[in-house]
Motif scaffolding. Structure first.
Motif, short mmCIF file in Angstrom:
data_model
loop_
_atom_site.label_atom_id
_atom_site.label_comp_id
_atom_site.label_asym_id
_atom_site.label_seq_id
_atom_site.Cartn_x
_atom_site.Cartn_y
_atom_site.Cartn_z
N ASN A 7 0.81 -1.21 0.00
CA ASN A 7 0.00 0.00 0.00
C ASN A 7 0.85 1.27 0.00
OD1 ASN A 7 0.77 0.23 2.71
ND2 ASN A 7 -1.16 -0.59 3.49
N THR A 58 -11.92 1.24 3.43
CA THR A 58 -10.69 0.58 3.88
C THR A 58 -10.91 -0.90 4.13
OG1 THR A 58 -11.10 0.92 6.25
CG2 THR A 58 -10.00 2.73 5.07
N THR A 202 -7.01 -1.97 -2.89
CA THR A 202 -6.08 -0.90 -2.59
C THR A 202 -4.63 -1.37 -2.61
OG1 THR A 202 -7.78 0.15 -1.23
CG2 THR A 202 -5.53 0.91 -0.93
N CYS A 206 -5.07 -0.09 -6.80
CA CYS A 206 -6.14 0.90 -6.72
C CYS A 206 -5.72 2.05 -5.81
CB CYS A 206 -7.43 0.27 -6.20
SG CYS A 206 -8.21 -0.86 -7.37
N TRP A 207 -6.47 3.15 -5.89
CA TRP A 207 -6.21 4.27 -4.99
C TRP A 207 -6.91 4.06 -3.66
CZ3 TRP A 207 -10.00 7.99 -3.39
CH2 TRP A 207 -9.46 8.98 -2.55
N CYS A 208 -8.18 3.70 -3.71
CA CYS A 208 -8.96 3.47 -2.50
C CYS A 208 -10.19 2.69 -2.92
CB CYS A 208 -9.35 4.79 -1.85
SG CYS A 208 -10.51 4.66 -0.48
N GLU A 210 -12.26 -0.89 -1.83
CA GLU A 210 -12.50 -2.12 -1.09
C GLU A 210 -13.99 -2.47 -1.23
OE1 GLU A 210 -9.88 -3.63 0.70
OE2 GLU A 210 -8.60 -2.03 -0.12
#
Length: 350
Positions: A7, A58, A202, A206-208, A210
């Motif tokens: 991450n 998250t 993530t 990915c950026w964010c 879930e």
């Protein structure tokens, strides 16, 4: 040489491009856009059945709310003693679910079936003073870089079924496990008896992004309210959907995980060839654990390498000497062969 965690890596260019494209449009909010709906349909295709999908911010939110969705008063959730849900989420799964985590021992980061059976037997359904068994959660890939085989998932799922307990899978590194096992998403989840999945994007480019996936949509009938009450309903949900749109297109996600695993293999091969360092235990995902002289670790850090010193697990096969250190290295979609080779070269020369 960034090996601290996957991450730490940025977002893949294809995902950045898709986010940029989406930013110029108007769309319905709170998960009601056409894009949101199309990604939900994509998950159905990916898992070969109708599923219920909910986006969250998250991995901790995904795990906590997934377990909250199956919570029972006085309930207990069984997990490996070193699982992320019990070690690294600040009690969030307990807080949101109202259930207590019960540790189950097992080598290589995986619950031993016989230990799980014994733990569950301590908490019968009428144990009002001690609490009652309510759920099982397993981490795939595990916190120590290992992976439950399909047969091992079968064994855990059978215990869950025999005891009438829902089975949750923490898939923060779901793609890395899938690539290592060379099977389909369905074969690693509901076809084995998994009820709920935390699907992580993530850590894999990915950026964010879930998602919580319910393989029986009936289990999710009240989940929209739970997500909203937990402040996890994005008003501009389509930006998570946009990431998944690029992530899943043409199996980009599998390619990214495959690259990360390959870079980890390169690290494992390199450490095996060094006289001054060694692998702490075998791993098959994108996490590598090595024991090396403190001088080598210091030299690598001074030359820009980033990794974590790691506490020795209870069942570590080989003890760490006083002049040595155990480190965790995690590769990502952005890790290069040059990164790996430079780190190994530093270790060899130090």
């Amino acid at each position: 040489m960034f090996f601290a965690s996957d991450n730490w890596a940025g977002a893949h260019p294809a995902i950045n491009e898709r986010l940029s494209k989406e930013s110029t449009r108007f769309a319905a909010a709170y998960g009601n856009s056409e894009l949101d709906r199309s990604i939900e349909a994509r998950f159905n295709e990916m898992f070969e059945r109708d599923v219920a999908v909910f986006f969250v911010a998250t991995g901790t939110a995904a795990n906590s709310l997934a377990l909250a969705s199956v919570a029972r008063p006085g309930g207990l959730t069984f997990c490996h003693s070193e699982a992320h849900v019990i070690e690294d989420e600040c009690g969030a799964p307990d807080f949101f679910s109202g259930m207590r985590m019960v540790a189950v021992e097992g080598p290589a980061g995986k619950m031993l079936p016989e230990n799980l059976v014994e733990r569950i037997s301590r908490y019968p359904q009428d144990a009002v003073h001690h609490g009652r068994a309510a759920a099982i959660t397993m981490t795939q890939a595990t916190e120590v870089g290992t992976i439950y085989t399909l047969e091992e998932i079968d064994a855990i799922a059978k215990i869950a079924k025999d005891n009438g307990l829902p089975l949750h899978m923490d898939g923060a590194r779901f793609a890395n496990a899938l690539v290592a096992l060379d099977c389909s998403p369905a074969e690693m989840t509901w076809k084995r008896g998994v009820d709920v999945l935390s699907f992580g994007g993530t850590k894999n480019g990915c950026w964010c992004a879930e998602a919580i996936v319910f393989f029986n949509p009936d289990l999710a009938k009240d989940f929209a309210f739970l997500r909203k009450r937990s402040a996890q309903l994005f008003s501009k949900s389509r930006f998570i959907a946009a990431q998944f749109d690029a992530y899943l297109k043409d199996d980009l996600w599998m390619g990214l995980a495959g690259h990360a695993n390959t870079m980890a293999d390169r690290l494992r091969t390199g450490f095996s060839a060094l006289n001054s360092a060694r692998l702490a235990w075998p791993t098959t995902s994108n996490e590598v654990f090595a024991i090396l002289p403190k001088a080598s670790a210091k030299a690598a850090e001074e030359q820009g390498a980033r990794f974590y010193n790691w506490p020795a697990p209870r069942d570590i096969p080989e003890k760490v000497k006083a002049d040595e250190v155990l480190i965790r290295m995690v590769t990502s979609f952005a890790t290069t062969e040059e990164d790996v080779d430079q780190f190994l070269s530093i270790c060899a020369s130090a």
